[in-house]
Scaffold this active site. Structure first.
Site, PDB file in Angstrom:
ATOM      1  N   ILE A  35     -49.627 -12.775  34.409  1.00 15.21           N
ATOM      2  CA  ILE A  35     -48.400 -13.148  35.107  1.00 15.21           C
ATOM      3  C   ILE A  35     -47.766 -14.366  34.437  1.00 15.21           C
ATOM      4  O   ILE A  35     -48.453 -15.159  33.796  1.00 15.21           O
ATOM      5  CB  ILE A  35     -48.708 -13.438  36.603  1.00 15.21           C
ATOM      6  N   CYS A  36     -46.453 -14.481  34.580  1.00 18.90           N
ATOM      7  CA  CYS A  36     -45.689 -15.639  34.130  1.00 18.90           C
ATOM      8  C   CYS A  36     -45.675 -15.711  32.597  1.00 18.90           C
ATOM      9  O   CYS A  36     -45.191 -14.798  31.937  1.00 18.90           O
ATOM     10  CB  CYS A  36     -46.235 -16.908  34.773  1.00 18.90           C
TER      11      CYS A  36
END
Length: 371
Positions: free
Chosen positions: A113-114
């Site tokens: 994620i991110c």
């Protein structure tokens, strides 16, 4: 007729490192453990189990990524949280890269994620030929071999990717769906009062201006059994707004606590030990008598504020969303409350707005991808 054997417990690895984004680690850990997964939090810092991640949060890992037990273990899923410089630090961890490569070669599910999709998975060539998403500030770090997609969560083959803190819950629920079933993911989402739309609204009555001279100082008391997703989100959001957040343990034994779903959270800089719950109640009553802001989320509203008369004559949010008050975040004068765990980010950003104004809250929300 013989009893049917229970299916084996799903095993999940969540590596953390200095600079990991705490919400992006805490939310998958929390949600996956709710689903029944055996989640190992592993430090990718050399020889250190206590990891200081972003915003001064300290997470106590269960194992070391480079440790023998962890390296030799079988996992059904490996989840990489993002953060700056956390994602890059994970991407530079040779032991983790080798582990994820072996895992993927065996057909295992992996996720990030991110900033971690481009700075870790893609840097290892593990998203080549796949669709993936990432935080908007890091999408251009994908190599040409990766098809970047503008979406909250992308599932392609054995890879699951997501955008940032505000999509962490949707990301975690997508992992539950991949490991277990859509029904289990929907059941957990309902229990947590999850809402997928970004942004927040405040149901405000008896509006007053919260007096704040300079940097707001915020006390966040914690105890064993505290809901980790609520705790980490509130600390993360308030510190993004540059509030001076003091995390105080209500346990006599010390500042490290074991949260509701087994996450171990260490003392943060400035942490203190509160000698008793009576001391906390006295502080809350003093705050109320001075017409200063105080609040609670989830079960704390019913178990801390209400029994001590701190909600007398006040409107408050329902913990499970099933009561008379349908609002997710309620502000009545100097008191702020919100419902279950899925309202934590709304609660925290609303508190920022009341303390520091709409412009600061908007800036924080944009950084979270929550605007």
């Amino acid at each position: 007729m013989a009893a049917q054997a229970s299916p084996p417990t799903k095993k999940v690895l969540v590596p953390i490192v200095a600079g990991t984004e705490p919400v992006e680690a805490a939310v998958p850990i929390d949600v996956l453990r709710r689903a029944g997964a055996d989640v190992t939090v592993a430090s990718a810092d050399d020889g250190e189990l206590v990891v200081e991640v972003m915003y001064g949060v300290r997470i106590v890992a269960d194992a070391l990524v480079a440790g023998g037990d962890c390296a030799a273990a079988h996992f059904d899923l490996i989840v990489l949280p993002g953060g700056v410089p956390g994602a890059a630090n994970l991407g530079g961890c040779a032991a983790l890269e080798a582990m994820v490569r072996r895992h993927a070669a065996a057909g295992g599910l992996y996720a990030a994620i991110c900033a971690a999709p481009p700075l870790a998975l893609a840097s290892w060539g593990m998203l080549n030929g796949l669709k993936a998403t990432a935080h908007p500030l890091f999408v251009d770090k994908f190599p040409p071999e990766v098809a970047a997609v503008d979406a909250s969560v992308v599932v392609d083959a054995s890879a699951v990717t997501s955008r940032g803190p505000a999509t962490s819950t949707e990301f975690a629920l997508a992992l539950v769906e991949q490991l277990y079933s859509k029904n289990k993911a929907e059941q957990i989402a309902k229990e947590m009062l999850v809402r997928y739309d970004a942004g927040y609204t405040i149901d405000e009555v008896n509006s007053v201006q919260w007096k704040c001279n300079g940097t707001p100082k915020v006390l966040v008391p914690v105890a064993n059994g505290t809901e980790e997703m609520e705790l980490i989100t509130i600390i993360d959001v308030l510190r993004r707004a540059d509030a001076d957040v003091v995390v105080a343990s209500a346990e006599n034994a010390g500042v490290e606590i074991v949260a509701r779903h087994g996450m171990r959270i260490g003392g943060t800089p400035g942490a203190k030990t509160m000698s008793s719950n009576e001391k906390l109640v006295a502080l809350l009553k003093k705050q109320a008598a001075a017409s200063k802001p105080y609040g609670a989320i989830g079960a704390a509203t019913a178990h801390v504020l209400e029994p001590h008369g701190l909600l007398e004559g006040k409107k408050a949010a329902d913990q499970d969303g099933g009561g008379e008050c349908e609002s997710r975040v309620v502000v009545d004068g100097n008191v702020i409350t919100s419902g279950g765990t899925g309202t934590a980010m709304e609660f925290a950003v609303a508190a920022v707005e009341k303390l520091l104004g709409r412009d600061v809250a908007q800036r924080v929300a944009e950084g979270l991808l929550f605007a």
